[in-house]
Design a protein around this motif. Sequence first.
Motif, short mmCIF file in Angstrom:
data_model
loop_
_atom_site.label_atom_id
_atom_site.label_comp_id
_atom_site.label_asym_id
_atom_site.label_seq_id
_atom_site.Cartn_x
_atom_site.Cartn_y
_atom_site.Cartn_z
N VAL A 1 0.84 -1.20 0.00
CA VAL A 1 0.00 0.00 0.00
C VAL A 1 0.88 1.25 0.00
O VAL A 1 0.62 2.22 -0.72
CB VAL A 1 -0.94 0.01 1.22
N GLU A 2 1.93 1.21 0.78
CA GLU A 2 2.80 2.38 0.95
C GLU A 2 3.81 2.55 -0.17
O GLU A 2 4.10 3.67 -0.59
CB GLU A 2 3.55 2.28 2.29
N TYR A 3 4.38 1.44 -0.67
CA TYR A 3 5.58 1.55 -1.49
C TYR A 3 5.40 1.15 -2.97
O TYR A 3 6.19 1.59 -3.80
CB TYR A 3 6.70 0.67 -0.90
N TYR A 4 4.44 0.30 -3.30
CA TYR A 4 4.42 -0.28 -4.65
C TYR A 4 4.36 0.78 -5.74
O TYR A 4 5.06 0.67 -6.75
CB TYR A 4 3.23 -1.25 -4.81
N PHE A 5 3.57 1.81 -5.58
CA PHE A 5 3.41 2.78 -6.66
C PHE A 5 4.56 3.79 -6.73
O PHE A 5 4.96 4.20 -7.82
CB PHE A 5 2.08 3.52 -6.51
N ARG A 6 5.14 4.17 -5.57
CA ARG A 6 6.08 5.30 -5.57
C ARG A 6 7.55 4.93 -5.36
O ARG A 6 8.43 5.71 -5.72
CB ARG A 6 5.66 6.32 -4.50
N HIS A 7 7.85 3.78 -4.79
CA HIS A 7 9.25 3.46 -4.54
C HIS A 7 9.96 3.14 -5.86
O HIS A 7 9.42 2.42 -6.70
CB HIS A 7 9.38 2.28 -3.58
N PRO A 8 11.18 3.68 -6.06
CA PRO A 8 11.88 3.44 -7.33
C PRO A 8 12.17 1.98 -7.62
O PRO A 8 12.42 1.61 -8.78
CB PRO A 8 13.18 4.25 -7.19
N ALA A 9 12.16 1.13 -6.59
CA ALA A 9 12.35 -0.30 -6.83
C ALA A 9 11.25 -0.87 -7.71
O ALA A 9 11.43 -1.89 -8.39
CB ALA A 9 12.39 -1.05 -5.50
N TYR A 10 10.10 -0.20 -7.70
CA TYR A 10 8.95 -0.66 -8.49
C TYR A 10 8.70 0.23 -9.70
O TYR A 10 7.59 0.20 -10.27
CB TYR A 10 7.70 -0.69 -7.62
N ASN A 11 9.68 1.01 -10.12
CA ASN A 11 9.49 1.90 -11.27
C ASN A 11 8.93 1.18 -12.49
O ASN A 11 8.03 1.67 -13.17
CB ASN A 11 10.81 2.57 -11.66
N ASP A 12 9.51 0.03 -12.81
CA ASP A 12 9.17 -0.68 -14.05
C ASP A 12 8.13 -1.77 -13.84
O ASP A 12 7.95 -2.63 -14.71
CB ASP A 12 10.44 -1.30 -14.66
N TYR A 13 7.43 -1.71 -12.74
CA TYR A 13 6.34 -2.66 -12.49
C TYR A 13 5.03 -2.06 -13.01
O TYR A 13 4.86 -0.83 -13.00
CB TYR A 13 6.22 -2.95 -11.00
N PRO A 14 4.09 -2.87 -13.46
CA PRO A 14 2.85 -2.32 -14.03
C PRO A 14 2.02 -1.57 -12.99
O PRO A 14 1.89 -2.02 -11.85
CB PRO A 14 2.12 -3.56 -14.55
N VAL A 15 1.47 -0.44 -13.37
CA VAL A 15 0.61 0.31 -12.48
C VAL A 15 -0.69 -0.46 -12.30
O VAL A 15 -1.24 -1.04 -13.25
CB VAL A 15 0.35 1.73 -13.01
#
Length: 516
Positions: free
Chosen positions: A151-165
């Motif tokens: 909830v906190e990190y998936y959308f904004r953390h750079p580790a998930y930059n290339d993960y689908p929104v």
Amino acid sequence: MRRLTSLSLLVGTSVMLSMSACHKDGGGLFGKKKQASSATGWNYNDQKMGGFSVAKNVNQQTGPGLVFVQGGTFAMGATEQDVMGDWNNIPRRITVSSFYIDESEVANVHYREYLYWLGRVYGESFPAVYRNALPDTLVWRSELAYNEPLVEYYFRHPAYNDYPVVGVTWKQATDYCKWRSNRVNEKLLMDKGLLSKADVTSQSDDNTFDTKSYTAGLYEGTPGKMSKSTKDQFKNPDGTPRNAAFEDGIMLPNYRLPTEAEWEYAALGYIGQNPGPSKKEGKHGEELIMNKQVYSWGTNTSGLRDIRRGTMQGQFLANFKRGSGDNMGVAGGLNDRASIPGPIRSFYPNTFGIYNMSGNVAEWVLDVYRPLTPIDGDDFNYFRGNKFQTVYQNENKEFEKDSLGHLKMRDVTDEESANRLNYQKGDVINYLDGDSLSQVEYGYGITSLVNDKSHVVKGGSWNDRAYWLSPGTRRFMQEDMATNTVGFRCAMDRVGSPEGNKFKTGNLFKKQRQKR
């Protein structure tokens, strides 16, 4: 604000003219030396002969992030047994025109770029525009699971930059496509010198670049160096500079969600089963229509790749849930190496070069859902969801922009459509399935969960069993809802040759000598 009083200046915003995809001249309007009409003999782009502007034949360039999908005929619908008992994907042969589709799903970093632009342009005057575009990160929350880090990190953390929104509604996805269309076309005009790059940081409120507003003459941008040049192509008959039009071949068609038929056709990737045309005109591949393959990465009906060398034996080619509680395998031997969605260019691409059409995240498509559409839709470019629109004109017959800078549109009325041969209503979402002709009613919330806001979702996800990975399977969801298993990708119309930029349209033969 400039306004128009003639609908002729909007040519190209409602109807896209197909530009020929010939080699160089290709036998088109222009020969090597002449630039005159073969119908009248009058010169094109000549102020002394009326100033009628015609661009040289050009090919459609491939927009950022897209791959070309050569169209064709295929059997749309079920591949495996209908284990859900829905009977909502009856096999039916249809033809899909060539088009473009995103190589991968829209990623978090792409969607954050969109939010940044909305905040910069509308943040002070229309903050609700930014807030309404935010994805719902609470889709990761569950009553009986610890998913708060996502909830906190998936959308904004750079580790998930290339993960689908994910957490994006159908409405938010369509708005993103419109924004992307305008940004791509704006940059193309800047690259050609028709708009100044100084406009990038000066846009705000109702003076933002919108493709339709620009072609209608309502965008008050700063002209670039090309607009001030002596090129006759970008001048009006009286010699004054003019905006580029779609007929100039500079701007691209709109990004949009793919139709269900396009999405399914692209997922199957049947081009891998057909040799296709050679570079020499006249030599074509076999017209093969094979049995439906099970998954998008297959090159045969079993869904398996070539494993003669053993390089892929035992490896998962998609991100899905193997069984109850098995989202990634056992430590030291993870099967798909992803407990949630993986990077957008991970896993095996199909023969069109498209990633994750099976698994990772399911995807929104453009269509309104109906359970029996495969048998009542057209067999060419099948789509359900048409609600026709036209340009709004005020009492003075002038075009206007809305407060966000977009050209105002209005719905086509039934009265305007009554005398047409091809359609008689402006809103045909329920045509033959939900109207008086079909004698079908969908009592939403009473006897059904289907209504005009129900849109099709295609492809399986990281949390789905293998059954949903087959391109023929289909589900639906309300357009204002979102989940952690559904994302999206964009598509674009193809103009010109259906075989691509290296080939001409139609079978061409030598001219026969006339007997005298």
